[in-house]
Write a protein that holds these residues in place. Structure first.
Motif, PDB file in Angstrom:
ATOM      1  N   MET A 443       0.833  -1.201   0.000  1.00  0.00           N
ATOM      2  CA  MET A 443       0.000   0.000   0.000  1.00  0.00           C
ATOM      3  C   MET A 443       0.866   1.249   0.000  1.00  0.00           C
ATOM      4  N   GLU A 444       0.241   2.340  -0.489  1.00  0.00           N
ATOM      5  CA  GLU A 444       0.868   3.653  -0.380  1.00  0.00           C
ATOM      6  C   GLU A 444      -0.220   4.676  -0.104  1.00  0.00           C
ATOM      7  N   SER A 445       0.116   5.672   0.706  1.00  0.00           N
ATOM      8  CA  SER A 445      -0.860   6.681   1.091  1.00  0.00           C
ATOM      9  C   SER A 445      -0.944   7.761   0.018  1.00  0.00           C
ATOM     10  N   VAL A 446      -2.170   8.194  -0.264  1.00  0.00           N
ATOM     11  CA  VAL A 446      -2.351   9.272  -1.234  1.00  0.00           C
ATOM     12  C   VAL A 446      -2.051  10.624  -0.613  1.00  0.00           C
ATOM     13  N   VAL A 447      -2.075  10.694   0.696  1.00  0.00           N
ATOM     14  CA  VAL A 447      -1.757  11.933   1.410  1.00  0.00           C
ATOM     15  C   VAL A 447      -0.314  11.870   1.872  1.00  0.00           C
ATOM     16  N   LYS A 448       0.452  12.901   1.557  1.00  0.00           N
ATOM     17  CA  LYS A 448       1.847  12.950   1.969  1.00  0.00           C
ATOM     18  C   LYS A 448       1.952  13.626   3.337  1.00  0.00           C
ATOM     19  N   PHE A 449       2.630  12.966   4.234  1.00  0.00           N
ATOM     20  CA  PHE A 449       2.789  13.480   5.593  1.00  0.00           C
ATOM     21  C   PHE A 449       4.124  14.198   5.705  1.00  0.00           C
ATOM     22  N   SER A 450       4.172  15.110   6.630  1.00  0.00           N
ATOM     23  CA  SER A 450       5.423  15.846   6.884  1.00  0.00           C
ATOM     24  C   SER A 450       6.409  14.940   7.610  1.00  0.00           C
ATOM     25  N   GLY A 451       7.657  15.344   7.621  1.00  0.00           N
ATOM     26  CA  GLY A 451       8.682  14.550   8.300  1.00  0.00           C
ATOM     27  C   GLY A 451       9.155  13.395   7.446  1.00  0.00           C
ATOM     28  N   ARG A 452       9.740  13.736   6.277  1.00  0.00           N
ATOM     29  CA  ARG A 452      10.314  12.742   5.357  1.00  0.00           C
ATOM     30  C   ARG A 452       9.278  11.750   4.828  1.00  0.00           C
ATOM     31  N   GLY A 453       8.015  12.155   4.889  1.00  0.00           N
ATOM     32  CA  GLY A 453       6.983  11.296   4.337  1.00  0.00           C
ATOM     33  C   GLY A 453       6.645  10.100   5.186  1.00  0.00           C
ATOM     34  N   GLN A 454       7.138  10.041   6.388  1.00  0.00           N
ATOM     35  CA  GLN A 454       6.840   8.899   7.261  1.00  0.00           C
ATOM     36  C   GLN A 454       5.401   8.971   7.762  1.00  0.00           C
ATOM     37  N   VAL A 455       4.721   7.834   7.716  1.00  0.00           N
ATOM     38  CA  VAL A 455       3.343   7.779   8.190  1.00  0.00           C
ATOM     39  C   VAL A 455       3.359   7.758   9.720  1.00  0.00           C
ATOM     40  N   PRO A 456       2.638   8.696  10.347  1.00  0.00           N
ATOM     41  CA  PRO A 456       2.612   8.717  11.813  1.00  0.00           C
ATOM     42  C   PRO A 456       2.025   7.428  12.382  1.00  0.00           C
ATOM     43  N   ALA A 457       2.438   7.103  13.540  1.00  0.00           N
ATOM     44  CA  ALA A 457       1.932   5.897  14.189  1.00  0.00           C
ATOM     45  C   ALA A 457       0.445   6.058  14.504  1.00  0.00           C
ATOM     46  N   GLY A 458      -0.262   4.959  14.520  1.00  0.00           N
ATOM     47  CA  GLY A 458      -1.676   4.974  14.864  1.00  0.00           C
ATOM     48  C   GLY A 458      -2.590   5.298  13.706  1.00  0.00           C
ATOM     49  N   HIS A 459      -2.078   5.256  12.472  1.00  0.00           N
ATOM     50  CA  HIS A 459      -2.924   5.515  11.315  1.00  0.00           C
ATOM     51  C   HIS A 459      -3.292   4.193  10.630  1.00  0.00           C
ATOM     52  N   VAL A 460      -4.550   4.136  10.205  1.00  0.00           N
ATOM     53  CA  VAL A 460      -5.045   2.950   9.520  1.00  0.00           C
ATOM     54  C   VAL A 460      -5.739   3.392   8.221  1.00  0.00           C
ATOM     55  N   VAL A 461      -6.155   2.426   7.447  1.00  0.00           N
ATOM     56  CA  VAL A 461      -6.817   2.711   6.175  1.00  0.00           C
ATOM     57  C   VAL A 461      -8.214   3.250   6.439  1.00  0.00           C
TER      58      VAL A 461
END
Length: 487
Positions: A443-461
């Motif tokens: 999977m890949e997220s359609v929303v880009k997160f700040s901080g080198r693109g790392q997905v924050p913990a606690g996120h689900v689909v």
């Protein structure tokens, strides 16, 4: 003395009277007797007519009469030969024209078979029809040569001579006959050059597109891009499937943007529309009261809706438009047919294709998906009428900017579907479900997160945006998902 003079005078009178009564050419009087001229030869005199009959003159007359008779016979013979040649030419022309009409009729039947083989697609039938068309064209060329030689040999049914004389005597007629074929040949040569230029242009566009995808950091590596370029017209490959999936995503984003702009122009309540999409996608009861989508992320919910509709039935060889099982009965032949259709469809403009064959399989697919994505209330709010829907439901395809943008997406999905059934083994489609943990390899997220693109913990689909595919060589086309906080 007097008596002698009198006798002499009488003699002169008698001779004179005799000469006047019986004139003779070139005669002399000697010793009171008529003597023939020794230089002229003997001549007979006819005392009844008073004229001579010359034997030599009679012979000359006979020779002239014989010459006239011979000349007349030769003229009659030449005229009869010309008439025979003209009759033979007419008979031969009738035979040739009958053959021409039969050949043209056979070519028309073969061409109709060639058109029928396009929809539904039948590669074997198309090959047989193509061979038949080419054979009839060659037969027409042979008849043309027969016609040209007949004109040359018979001199155009004119004045005689053998083969070879007619060409010099009737060059204008021969040129008139050959000119249309030469013009058609030149036209075909120009068309071939135009097609070659079009092919070169499409190749250049493909190279530009693939290189642009590489610069944008798409999932394809340089190795896969070069491989897809070399294999696009040779054989199906996983790399080619991945490149086509990238085109599907770009077309989906473009159509989603257009649809969202029309919704805003029609003063839609975007938040309510997003909540309806979430509810239809199984986002849970909470979605009925509060949306999980951010303020500026409505496009992802709308793209999810479009993707779910357009990919529905992707696992079936005809998107469940009929009950065909060709992929199971003869899988090898069906894979080859699918890739052949992919190569033919790749360079086609979908608008022009549906203008010629509106009821082909691709046309039916477009009609089905358009009616599923753009419902009646949506279209009426966009355009104030249901003209698009009426045309599509009736088997036609409107030539509008909106429908043209939809056709780009439909064509990309159709090509992806053909490639999927060309590969052995076929790719398997998967889709992330709501609340699932994020797996970066799938999977890949359609929303880009700040901080080198790392997905924050606690996120689900939160909901899937587009499906993913697992290919036979082990590579994966990642599914695109919209992530939300678990809380």
């Amino acid at each position: 003395m007097a008596g002698k003079v009198s006798n002499f005078s009488d003699l002169i009178q008698r001779v004179t009277a005799s000469c006047l009564l019986h004139p003779l050419a070139a005669t002399r009087h000697y010793s009171g007797e008529l003597v023939s001229d020794p230089d002229e030869g003997e001549k007979e005199c006819d005392p009844r007519r008073g004229i001579e009959e010359d034997p030599e003159e009679e012979e000359d007359d006979e020779v002239e009469e014989e010459s006239e008779e011979k000349g007349g016979a030769e003229e009659v013979w030449e005229r009869s030969k010309r008439e025979m040649r003209a009759e033979r030419l007419v008979v031969e022309m009738e035979v040739i024209m009958n053959d021409v009409f039969d050949t043209v009729s056979a070519m028309k039947r073969a061409y109709v078979s060639l058109q029928d083989a396009h929809c539904p697609w039948d590669a074997e039938k198309m090959r047989v029809a193509d061979v038949a068309v080419v054979a009839e064209l060659r037969r027409l060329a042979v008849l043309r040569e027969r016609y040209r030689r007949s004109l040359i040999c018979h001199g155009g049914a004119g004045g005689g001579g053998g083969c070879g004389r007619g060409l010099g005597s009737r060059p204008a007629e021969v040129r008139e006959v050959v000119a249309p074929y030469e013009a058609a040949l030149e036209e075909m040569k120009r068309e071939v050059k135009a097609r070659e230029a079009e092919v070169d242009s499409l190749k250049e566009k493909l190279r530009s597109s693939t290189s642009l995808n590489g610069k944008k950091g798409r999932s394809l590596s340089k190795r896969r891009l070069s491989c897809s370029q070399s294999l696009v017209a040779a054989s199906p490959a996983p790399e080619l499937f991945e490149a086509t999936m990238s085109q599907v995503r770009e077309a989906s984003k473009s159509f989603t943007s257009l649809l969202l702009s029309l919704m805003r122009a029609a003063h839609w309540d975007i938040a309510s529309a997003v909540r309806s999409i979430e509810a239809a996608g199984g986002a849970g009861a909470a979605a009925a009261n509060a949306s999980i989508v951010g303020v500026h992320h409505a496009k992802y919910a709308l793209e999810s809706y479009i993707s779910r509709k357009v990919f529905q039935g992707f696992d079936h060889e005809t998107f469940y438009m009929d009950g065909s099982l060709s992929s199971l009965l003869n899988p090898g032949q069906y894979r080859r047919d699918c890739f052949a259709r992919y190569r033919d469809m790749k360079a086609m403009d979908p608008v022009e294709l549906l203008g010629v064959l509106p009821s082909c399989d691709f046309g039916k697919f477009c009609s089905k998906k358009y009616l599923a994505i753009v419902h009646a209330k949506m279209e009426e709010s966009f355009f104030g009428s249901l003209e698009h829907r009426s045309l599509v439901a009736g088997g036609s395809h409107p030539r509008t900017e909106f429908y043209g943008e939809f056709l780009k997406l439909a064509k990309a999905v159709w090509l992806l579907h053909l490639l999927a059934f060309s590969l052995d083994p076929a790719p398997s489609l998967f889709e992330a479900s709501r609340g699932a943990e994020l797996h970066p390899q799938y999977m890949e997220s359609v929303v880009k997160f700040s901080g080198r693109g790392q997905v924050p913990a606690g996120h689900v689909v939160g909901f899937p945006v587009s499906p993913g595919f697992k290919l036979g060589n082990g590579s994966v086309v990642k599914a695109r998902v919209y992530l939300v906080s678990r809380a």
